[in-house]
Design a protein around this motif. Structure first.
Motif, PDB file in Angstrom:
ATOM      1  N   ALA A  35      40.256  14.533  77.549  1.00 29.86           N
ATOM      2  CA  ALA A  35      41.538  15.072  77.099  1.00 29.86           C
ATOM      3  C   ALA A  35      42.322  14.092  76.242  1.00 29.86           C
ATOM      4  CB  ALA A  35      42.386  15.476  78.315  1.00 29.86           C
ATOM      5  N   ASP A  36      42.050  12.807  76.388  1.00 30.74           N
ATOM      6  CA  ASP A  36      42.854  11.795  75.718  1.00 30.74           C
ATOM      7  C   ASP A  36      42.059  11.066  74.639  1.00 30.74           C
ATOM      8  OD1 ASP A  36      45.108  12.270  77.348  1.00 30.74           O
ATOM      9  OD2 ASP A  36      44.243  11.010  78.941  1.00 30.74           O
ATOM     10  N   TRP A  37      42.799  10.422  73.767  1.00 26.79           N
ATOM     11  CA  TRP A  37      42.198   9.582  72.742  1.00 26.79           C
ATOM     12  C   TRP A  37      42.206   8.135  73.186  1.00 26.79           C
ATOM     13  CZ3 TRP A  37      39.988  11.122  68.147  1.00 26.79           C
ATOM     14  CH2 TRP A  37      40.165  12.459  67.790  1.00 26.79           C
ATOM     15  N   ARG A  38      41.171   7.418  72.819  1.00 25.23           N
ATOM     16  CA  ARG A  38      41.089   5.979  73.080  1.00 25.23           C
ATOM     17  C   ARG A  38      41.180   5.270  71.732  1.00 25.23           C
ATOM     18  NH1 ARG A  38      38.259   2.384  76.619  1.00 25.23           N
ATOM     19  NH2 ARG A  38      39.009   0.300  76.056  1.00 25.23           N
ATOM     20  N   PHE A  39      42.030   4.242  71.673  1.00 22.51           N
ATOM     21  CA  PHE A  39      42.263   3.561  70.405  1.00 22.51           C
ATOM     22  C   PHE A  39      41.819   2.102  70.499  1.00 22.51           C
ATOM     23  CE2 PHE A  39      45.425   6.890  70.989  1.00 22.51           C
ATOM     24  CZ  PHE A  39      45.243   7.652  69.838  1.00 22.51           C
ATOM     25  N   TYR A  40      41.237   1.619  69.403  1.00 18.89           N
ATOM     26  CA  TYR A  40      40.755   0.247  69.339  1.00 18.89           C
ATOM     27  C   TYR A  40      41.345  -0.437  68.113  1.00 18.89           C
ATOM     28  CZ  TYR A  40      37.162   2.111  72.498  1.00 18.89           C
ATOM     29  OH  TYR A  40      36.500   2.714  73.545  1.00 18.89           O
ATOM     30  N   GLU A  41      41.985  -1.581  68.363  1.00 18.36           N
ATOM     31  CA  GLU A  41      42.553  -2.382  67.288  1.00 18.36           C
ATOM     32  C   GLU A  41      42.021  -3.807  67.408  1.00 18.36           C
ATOM     33  OE1 GLU A  41      46.937  -1.464  66.694  1.00 18.36           O
ATOM     34  OE2 GLU A  41      46.598  -0.572  68.676  1.00 18.36           O
ATOM     35  N   GLY A  42      42.551  -4.704  66.588  1.00 16.53           N
ATOM     36  CA  GLY A  42      42.118  -6.096  66.665  1.00 16.53           C
ATOM     37  C   GLY A  42      42.276  -6.663  68.053  1.00 16.53           C
ATOM     38  N   LYS A  43      43.367  -6.353  68.720  1.00 20.09           N
ATOM     39  CA  LYS A  43      43.607  -6.877  70.066  1.00 20.09           C
ATOM     40  C   LYS A  43      42.594  -6.373  71.081  1.00 20.09           C
ATOM     41  CE  LYS A  43      47.021  -3.275  71.114  1.00 20.09           C
ATOM     42  NZ  LYS A  43      46.206  -2.541  72.080  1.00 20.09           N
ATOM     43  N   ASP A  44      41.889  -5.292  70.731  1.00 18.42           N
ATOM     44  CA  ASP A  44      40.854  -4.739  71.606  1.00 18.42           C
ATOM     45  C   ASP A  44      39.456  -5.201  71.215  1.00 18.42           C
ATOM     46  OD1 ASP A  44      42.784  -2.974  72.991  1.00 18.42           O
ATOM     47  OD2 ASP A  44      42.883  -1.993  71.026  1.00 18.42           O
ATOM     48  N   GLY A  45      39.395  -6.113  70.239  1.00 21.42           N
ATOM     49  CA  GLY A  45      38.101  -6.671  69.853  1.00 21.42           C
ATOM     50  C   GLY A  45      37.537  -6.141  68.558  1.00 21.42           C
ATOM     51  N   LEU A  46      38.245  -5.232  67.862  1.00 20.60           N
ATOM     52  CA  LEU A  46      37.750  -4.704  66.590  1.00 20.60           C
ATOM     53  C   LEU A  46      37.853  -5.786  65.523  1.00 20.60           C
ATOM     54  CD1 LEU A  46      36.793  -2.263  64.883  1.00 20.60           C
ATOM     55  CD2 LEU A  46      39.222  -1.810  64.415  1.00 20.60           C
ATOM     56  N   PRO A  47      36.741  -6.184  64.912  1.00 23.22           N
ATOM     57  CA  PRO A  47      36.784  -7.308  63.974  1.00 23.22           C
ATOM     58  C   PRO A  47      37.391  -6.989  62.606  1.00 23.22           C
ATOM     59  CG  PRO A  47      34.585  -7.021  64.920  1.00 23.22           C
ATOM     60  CD  PRO A  47      35.360  -5.785  65.207  1.00 23.22           C
ATOM     61  N   TRP A  48      37.177  -5.773  62.075  1.00 23.03           N
ATOM     62  CA  TRP A  48      37.596  -5.476  60.711  1.00 23.03           C
ATOM     63  C   TRP A  48      37.753  -3.969  60.562  1.00 23.03           C
ATOM     64  CZ3 TRP A  48      40.204  -7.873  57.412  1.00 23.03           C
ATOM     65  CH2 TRP A  48      40.153  -7.652  56.034  1.00 23.03           C
ATOM     66  N   SER A  49      38.573  -3.517  59.616  1.00 20.87           N
ATOM     67  CA  SER A  49      38.851  -2.080  59.564  1.00 20.87           C
ATOM     68  C   SER A  49      38.889  -1.504  58.155  1.00 20.87           C
ATOM     69  CB  SER A  49      40.183  -1.787  60.263  1.00 20.87           C
ATOM     70  OG  SER A  49      41.250  -2.450  59.606  1.00 20.87           O
TER      71      SER A  49
END
Length: 758
Positions: free
Chosen positions: A217-231
């Motif tokens: 039901a929900d969305w999960r978001f990933y950013e730099g603080k979550d370990g995403l290296p580049w976008s």
């Protein structure tokens, strides 16, 4: 007040290790080894950007480049002429049966090709075409929309991402997908760069802010603080195991469900700009880049097989001179190991000693006669560094060891050396200006390098007792070890605990005397480490020779000069990331032997806590050598102080971190460059955590959002003295490093039971 501060510090550092199993469960041998390969014009591809890659029928891999399809056959790419478009305004691709299929779209504009269950989808920025057999249908895109990527589910579900957001095609109409987060940000409002549907039919998409995934039901978001290296995303595909791959303008990223893994630079890709990704049924990932096609395979491997690979490379490309010194090798042609040309280095003695120590552990753990022979070669090489210095025109006192040797048939290394030394002295007032820095041996066959440093001695003393205990099986062999250790240690004792060179003066760094370490302010940075070193040397000498005078010398340094207190703080540091990394490598080798061979339990208890405290500062580096040395001596141990009794077992995760590094080492040990300073998941170190507090770092240094240094897959280093907090690594493929950085901790871990036996 001071006692309260000390008590808080003790509780903080010791309270970190609250839980741990009673016994170490050995890490498994089996793992998946990542192997990358690049294909360029040297393999038949045009010298143009590869637009996309495609895995066709029967697993045939094709690349579309400069208006042509090329198929991979063996190691080369061959044009598939029947798939070449006849005009600029059409695009031809292989259908489900491999036969050519034409669509009326300009081939230069095609962004993505997807084949699902005998149905193909072809997209440009402004067109989306569905091909079902001979039926070609155009699917109108949303108004004012430029497509960046689309995804088709197993059930025919269709999603598109682009300039005006994320859309889903339902009942012949496009509907915007709203994706708000708990902070009220609208993630899919515009500029959706890529989209995918995974095996569970969950929606994934990437934008400049990060990655989002629809979980129930929900969305999960990933950013730099979550370990995403580049976008800066260009494409997205889902792998056969459920992993999600992202192409970017600066490398590729894989998310395995727990962590993001970044692959950038020529070690992993022919070019960093990834235009498209395709995945074979066996899990091989193919990258279309602006400089060729890359592949990434994860194959079944064992740690023992990896060790054998590195051993073979060392034998074939690294070992130098008839004595088989082990360091690294220049490559006359970048990237071509067959052109290996090993040269001398400042620290051949240290690197050969660390390689030899690994072989000692290997023999002790496996009884493999090949390991014993390699250890024997290392002993002979190190012994020769002592013998070669004697008898010539410029001969230092007996026991002196050279840094390295080189053939006298090579150009004279002393040429221009004085000028170089004078320039060095401008930046280091204690630097020695003298000649020759490279004297000739008595038989005039070898130049040997003088001004030997403390790190060289740390390596020699680390190796000798291991060889003595594990490999020297006969009394005559043991006596040869005793002779070398006795001569070197007597040299130090007879010259006031300094290493005296052929000019009659101490070398620049091999200084261990109290008048320097305890009373000369210029030597305070080396006070702790060199105190630890000399205590370790004397303890090793006592063990190997059986002569009590060496233990007596160590006791005198403790009782009269407080060297045990000095050794409590071997490194001048201001938190993780600060201080000299070479000091770390040296300290851990000295800790290992001092704690292994000392008989004074009170001293060992004190030094053991010093080791644990040191390791606590180094733990974020995920260094298997440091972790194994600490675990070998601190597991199940306690430290008592005025505030109580505290466990000093390395805290949970030490083995996982060590194994992550050992497994992560690329098989390719060539010095390719890596860039990481741009990464979103990197936190920069503060100025107080510079290598030297008096000289703020001038190059980017930092760590990941999880508090740990970059994985070894994103760095290149020859030895464990390289700063792991550095973010960017230079290199041009002209040097092959040895696998000693893997072999020594692996074999040590095998010996101590931290890894499974093969």
């Amino acid at each position: 007040m001071l006692s309260k501060v000390l008590r808080c510090w003790s509780l903080c550092i010791l309270g970190a290790c609250l839980t741990r199993a009673a016994d170490v469960v050995p890490a498994p041998q089996k793992f998946k080894q990542e192997i990358a390969k690049s294909y360029t014009s040297a393999h038949g591809l045009p010298q143009k950007p590869v637009q996309f890659v495609h895995v066709g029928s029967a697993g045939r891999v094709l690349a579309f480049c400069d208006g042509r399809w090329l198929a991979l056959g063996g190691e080369t790419w061959q044009e598939v002429k029947e798939l070449t478009p006849q005009t600029e305004s059409e695009f031809v691709f292989p259908g489900a049966n491999g036969a050519p299929v034409k669509v009326p779209l300009p081939w230069r504009n095609v962004r993505q090709l997807v084949c699902k269950q005998n149905i193909a989808w072809v997209a440009t920025e402004t067109n989306l075409v569905r091909v079902d057999g001979r039926q070609i249908t155009t699917v109108p895109l949303p108004r004012n929309f430029f497509l960046r990527g689309f995804a088709v589910g197993d059930d025919g579900r269709l999603l598109a991402g682009g300039t005006s957001g994320l859309y889903e095609f339902v009942h012949d109409a496009w509907f915007r997908v709203a994706v708000p987060d708990k902070q009220g940000r609208r993630w899919a409002a515009r500029d959706v760069a890529c989209v995918a549907l995974d095996s569970e039919q969950r929606i994934w998409f990437g934008i400049g802010a990060g990655v989002a995934c629809k979980e129930t039901a929900d969305w999960r978001f990933y950013e730099g603080k979550d370990g995403l290296p580049w976008s800066e995303f260009t494409c997205m595909r889902v792998g056969t195991g459920g992993e999600v791959w992202f192409g970017t303008t600066l490398g590729a990223i894989m998310f395995d469900g727990k962590e993001f893994h970044y692959r950038q630079g020529p070690r992993w890709l022919p070019n960093d700009n990834v235009n498209d990704i395709a995945i074979s049924s066996d899990g091989t990932v193919w990258f279309a880049t602006s400089g060729g096609v890359g592949s990434n395979r994860r194959v079944d491997f064992t740690l023992a097989k990896k060790a054998a690979f590195y051993e073979d490379e060392i034998e074939r490309y690294i070992k130098r001179t008839p004595f088989n010194y082990v360091a690294e090798s220049a490559l006359r042609v970048p990237g071509d190991k067959s052109t290996a040309d090993p040269q001398d280095s400042d620290n051949d003695g240290l690197w050969t000693a660390m390689y030899g120590a690994g072989q000692c552990f290997a023999y002790a753990a496996t009884r493999d006669p090949k390991a014993r022979e390699r250890a024997r070669q290392a002993f002979e090489a190190l012994r020769f560094l002592q013998k070669v210095t004697q008898g010539g025109t410029h001969s230092p006192p007996k026991g002196f060891v050279a840094r390295t040797i080189r053939s006298a048939e090579l150009p004279n290394p002393n040429t221009g050396r004085l000028e170089s030394d004078r320039e060095q002295q401008k930046h280091d007032s204690l630097w020695k200006v003298y000649e020759p820095r490279w004297p000739l041996s008595e038989d005039r066959q070898w130049y040997w390098k003088s001004d030997t440093s403390s790190d060289e001695l740390d390596g020699h003393y680390f190796f000798y007792p291991l060889y003595f205990d594990f490999c020297a099986d006969t009394e005559s062999e043991k006596e040869r070890v005793r002779e070398v250790v006795r001569d070197l240690t007597d040299h130090l004792l007879e010259h006031g605990l300094v290493l005296v060179d052929h000019d009659g003066r101490p070398t620049r760094w091999a200084i261990y005397a109290p008048e320097y370490l305890n009373r000369d302010p210029r030597w305070y940075p080396e006070r702790g480490l060199n105190s630890l070193s000399i205590l370790s040397y004397m303890t090793v000498a006592a063990h190997v020779t059986g002569d009590s005078k060496y233990a007596d010398a160590a006791k005198k340094l403790i009782d009269e000069h407080g060297y045990h207190q000095n050794a409590m703080y071997p490194k001048v540091q201001f938190g993780p990331g600060s201080g000299n990394q070479s000091d770390d490598e040296m300290a851990f080798m000295c800790y290992y032997n001092l704690l292994r061979y000392a008989n004074d339990e009170t001293l060992k208890a004190q030094i053991r806590f010093s080791l644990f405290s040191y390791w606590a500062n180094e733990a974020p580096e995920m260094n298997p050598l440091f972790n194994f040395i600490c675990a070998a001596h601190c597991t199940g141990q306690y430290h008592a102080n005025p505030f109580g009794r505290f466990q000093i077992t390395p805290w949970e995760g030490w083995l996982d971190d060590a194994m992550r590094t050992l497994r992560g080492f690329p098989l390719d040990r060539i010095n390719w460059p890596h860039l990481n300073s741009h990464r979103l998941d990197v936190v920069r170190l503060r100025p107080p955590q510079s290598i030297d507090a008096y000289d703020i770092d001038h190059h980017p240094r930092g760590y990941r959002a999880n508090g740990k240094v970059l994985p070894v897959e994103n760095r290149h280093f020859n030895h464990w003295n390289t700063d792991p907090w550095t973010l960017d690594y230079r290199g041009n493929g002209n040097e092959l490093a040895s696998g000693t950085v893997f072999l020594l901790p692996y074999y040590m871990g095998l010996y101590h039971g931290f890894t499974e036996r093969p």
